[in-house]
Scaffold this motif. Structure first.
Motif, PDB file in Angstrom:
ATOM      1  N   TRP A   1       0.843  -1.204   0.000  1.00 58.79           N
ATOM      2  CA  TRP A   1       0.000   0.000   0.000  1.00 58.79           C
ATOM      3  C   TRP A   1       0.872   1.244   0.000  1.00 58.79           C
ATOM      4  CZ3 TRP A   1      -4.376   0.038  -1.871  1.00 58.79           C
ATOM      5  CH2 TRP A   1      -5.322   1.014  -1.585  1.00 58.79           C
TER       6      TRP A   1
ATOM      7  N   ASP B   1      -9.944   7.300  -6.818  1.00 54.88           N
ATOM      8  CA  ASP B   1     -10.080   6.913  -5.413  1.00 54.88           C
ATOM      9  C   ASP B   1     -10.659   5.515  -5.242  1.00 54.88           C
ATOM     10  OD1 ASP B   1     -12.709   7.364  -6.138  1.00 54.88           O
ATOM     11  OD2 ASP B   1     -13.089   8.923  -4.636  1.00 54.88           O
ATOM     12  N   ASP B   2     -10.931   4.809  -6.335  1.00 49.83           N
ATOM     13  CA  ASP B   2     -11.328   3.408  -6.268  1.00 49.83           C
ATOM     14  C   ASP B   2     -10.095   2.587  -5.913  1.00 49.83           C
ATOM     15  OD1 ASP B   2     -13.536   1.255  -7.575  1.00 49.83           O
ATOM     16  OD2 ASP B   2     -11.450   0.623  -7.677  1.00 49.83           O
ATOM     17  N   THR B   3     -10.175   1.794  -4.849  1.00 46.10           N
ATOM     18  CA  THR B   3      -8.995   1.086  -4.342  1.00 46.10           C
ATOM     19  C   THR B   3      -8.387   0.159  -5.376  1.00 46.10           C
ATOM     20  OG1 THR B   3      -9.913   1.181  -2.105  1.00 46.10           O
ATOM     21  CG2 THR B   3      -8.109  -0.370  -2.487  1.00 46.10           C
TER      22      THR B   3
ATOM     23  N   SER C   1      -6.725   2.304  -8.184  1.00 42.76           N
ATOM     24  CA  SER C   1      -5.497   2.968  -7.740  1.00 42.76           C
ATOM     25  C   SER C   1      -4.370   1.950  -7.575  1.00 42.76           C
ATOM     26  CB  SER C   1      -5.731   3.727  -6.433  1.00 42.76           C
ATOM     27  OG  SER C   1      -6.046   2.851  -5.371  1.00 42.76           O
ATOM     28  N   THR C   2      -4.705   0.745  -7.128  1.00 38.43           N
ATOM     29  CA  THR C   2      -3.699  -0.312  -7.010  1.00 38.43           C
ATOM     30  C   THR C   2      -3.182  -0.707  -8.387  1.00 38.43           C
ATOM     31  OG1 THR C   2      -4.781  -1.162  -5.006  1.00 38.43           O
ATOM     32  CG2 THR C   2      -3.247  -2.631  -6.138  1.00 38.43           C
TER      33      THR C   2
ATOM     34  N   ARG D   1     -16.974   2.209  -0.524  1.00 37.60           N
ATOM     35  CA  ARG D   1     -16.983   1.764   0.875  1.00 37.60           C
ATOM     36  C   ARG D   1     -17.974   2.557   1.722  1.00 37.60           C
ATOM     37  NH1 ARG D   1     -11.473   0.320   4.194  1.00 37.60           N
ATOM     38  NH2 ARG D   1     -12.405  -0.122   6.245  1.00 37.60           N
TER      39      ARG D   1
ATOM     40  N   ASP E   1     -14.152  -3.082  -1.530  1.00 41.55           N
ATOM     41  CA  ASP E   1     -14.441  -1.821  -0.856  1.00 41.55           C
ATOM     42  C   ASP E   1     -15.825  -1.858  -0.196  1.00 41.55           C
ATOM     43  OD1 ASP E   1     -12.028  -0.653  -1.323  1.00 41.55           O
ATOM     44  OD2 ASP E   1     -12.757   0.884  -2.708  1.00 41.55           O
TER      45      ASP E   1
ATOM     46  N   THR F   1      -7.868  -6.632  -2.756  1.00 42.05           N
ATOM     47  CA  THR F   1      -7.088  -5.418  -2.564  1.00 42.05           C
ATOM     48  C   THR F   1      -6.283  -5.537  -1.273  1.00 42.05           C
ATOM     49  OG1 THR F   1      -8.878  -4.334  -1.347  1.00 42.05           O
ATOM     50  CG2 THR F   1      -8.827  -4.028  -3.744  1.00 42.05           C
TER      51      THR F   1
END
Length: 352
Positions: A5, A49-51, A54-55, A227, A256, A282
């Motif tokens: 992360w 901002d979507d996990t 972004s990953t 989330r 999320d 994630t």
């Protein structure tokens, strides 16, 4: 904050530098050589901002940096946030086209809007790589230099359903809390119109019932992959005396939203959680599995997809054979497999 992360956050911060500095990703002296070929890759995502997104974009930047160093080339990557607005994203694509980028990578806000993007890219003869949100087949057929990288949504639904059905068959008391022989569940769904949301919802339940297990749906609603929205929706269900006390399984179309469900239980002061399952694997979801709040998830291979997107983009930018660069390529599509992640294998699968 775990190692992956932290690395992802640093790489995404570096994206700003990459949009402003055309010298590429490398810190070596070679990257300052004006004789080196510069490759310009534009990427626009539906929401930064979507996990999962972004990953994935973090892995993409990491892969580009490594290839720049290895091949002694300049690779300029410009990652832009569509902010959930197709108009904004279309403007970003127009900018990449007008500035002569070598290739454009698009995670669509609206998958039905691909035809406009493809036609513009075709007119400019700039290849395009869609990812994560699959354009409709008719749009993909408009041009043979439009590609898609993703995973088969039905597979993720099947594997999510198997997590629940296997647990039910092995330890029925952990799932069937009231002992009535069936599963009472709620479903947190992704945004309306997204093919993955509908397919994951359908196949997760179909897999459970296909294993001979009866189910009863208590509630379902959309939380748009987010989330906070999932937490709010779950909080409403927990306050409903006809729903909250009866929930045995929470199915979620992504991690999320599954984490949002956990947040709602915590906010309500409920420590004894039901079975909660997500999709994506994630980093935060993997931590939740380790701590025992998330029962399981399904790996939507962000790293593998990022590498495939980059290899396609790099081959298209340099005139190399795309099939040789990405052996998984089938026509215009690259499909990455899913894997089930639970407490039994999360430590072995990841070195977070």
């Amino acid at each position: 904050m775990n190692t992956l992360w932290k690395r992802t956050a640093l790489l995404l911060s570096a994206a700003l530098c990459l949009t402003l500095f055309s010298g590429g990703c490398s810190d070596s002296d070679d990257s300052q050589n004006p004789d080196l070929r510069q490759i310009k890759i534009g990427m626009t995502v539906y929401r930064q901002d979507d996990t999962f997104i972004s990953t994935l974009s973090g892995y993409f930047l990491e892969t580009a940096k490594a290839r720049e160093s290895r091949d002694k080339v300049k690779i300029s990557v410009n990652v832009m946030d569509g902010k959930g607005n197709q108009g904004i994203q279309n403007d970003q694509v127009d900018k990449f086209l007008s500035q002569g980028y070598d290739v454009i990578c698009v995670n669509e806000v609206d998958r039905t809007a691909a035809s406009v993007i493809i036609d513009k890219a075709k007119s400019a003869n700039i290849p395009i790589v869609f990812f994560n949100r699959e354009p409709v087949e008719e749009d993909m057929q408009r041009w043979d230099r439009a590609y898609y990288v993703g995973a088969i949504a039905s597979e993720s639904g099947v594997l999510q359903g198997r997590i629940v059905s296997n647990l039910f068959n092995q330890n029925p008391e952990l799932v069937d809390r009231n002992g009535d022989g069936k599963i009472q569940y709620v479903m947190l769904e992704g945004e309306p119109g997204h093919q993955d949301a509908a397919i994951r919802t359908e196949y997760s339940i179909k897999t459970v019932t296909g294993a001979g297990i009866s189910v009863e749906k208590l509630a379902n609603d959309t939380a748009n992959w987010q989330r906070a929205q999932a937490s709010a929706k779950m909080g409403q269900w927990l306050k409903d005396e006809e729903i909250g006390p009866r929930i045995e399984v929470v199915f979620s179309n992504n991690d999320d939203m599954a984490l949002g469900a956990i947040d709602a239980y915590r906010a309500a002061g409920i420590e004894d959680l039901p079975v909660i399952v997500g999709i994506d694997a994630t980093p935060p979801a993997r931590e939740a599995i380790k701590e025992g709040t998330l029962t399981g998830t399904v790996l939507n291979d962000a790293k593998g997809q990022a590498e495939a997107i980059f290899e396609l983009a790099y081959a298209l930018s340099t005139g190399r054979d795309v099939k040789e660069a990405v052996p998984r390529l089938e026509g215009q599509y690259v499909w990455l497999p899913h894997r089930t992640i639970t407490i039994g294998n999360v430590m072995q699968e990841f070195d977070d």
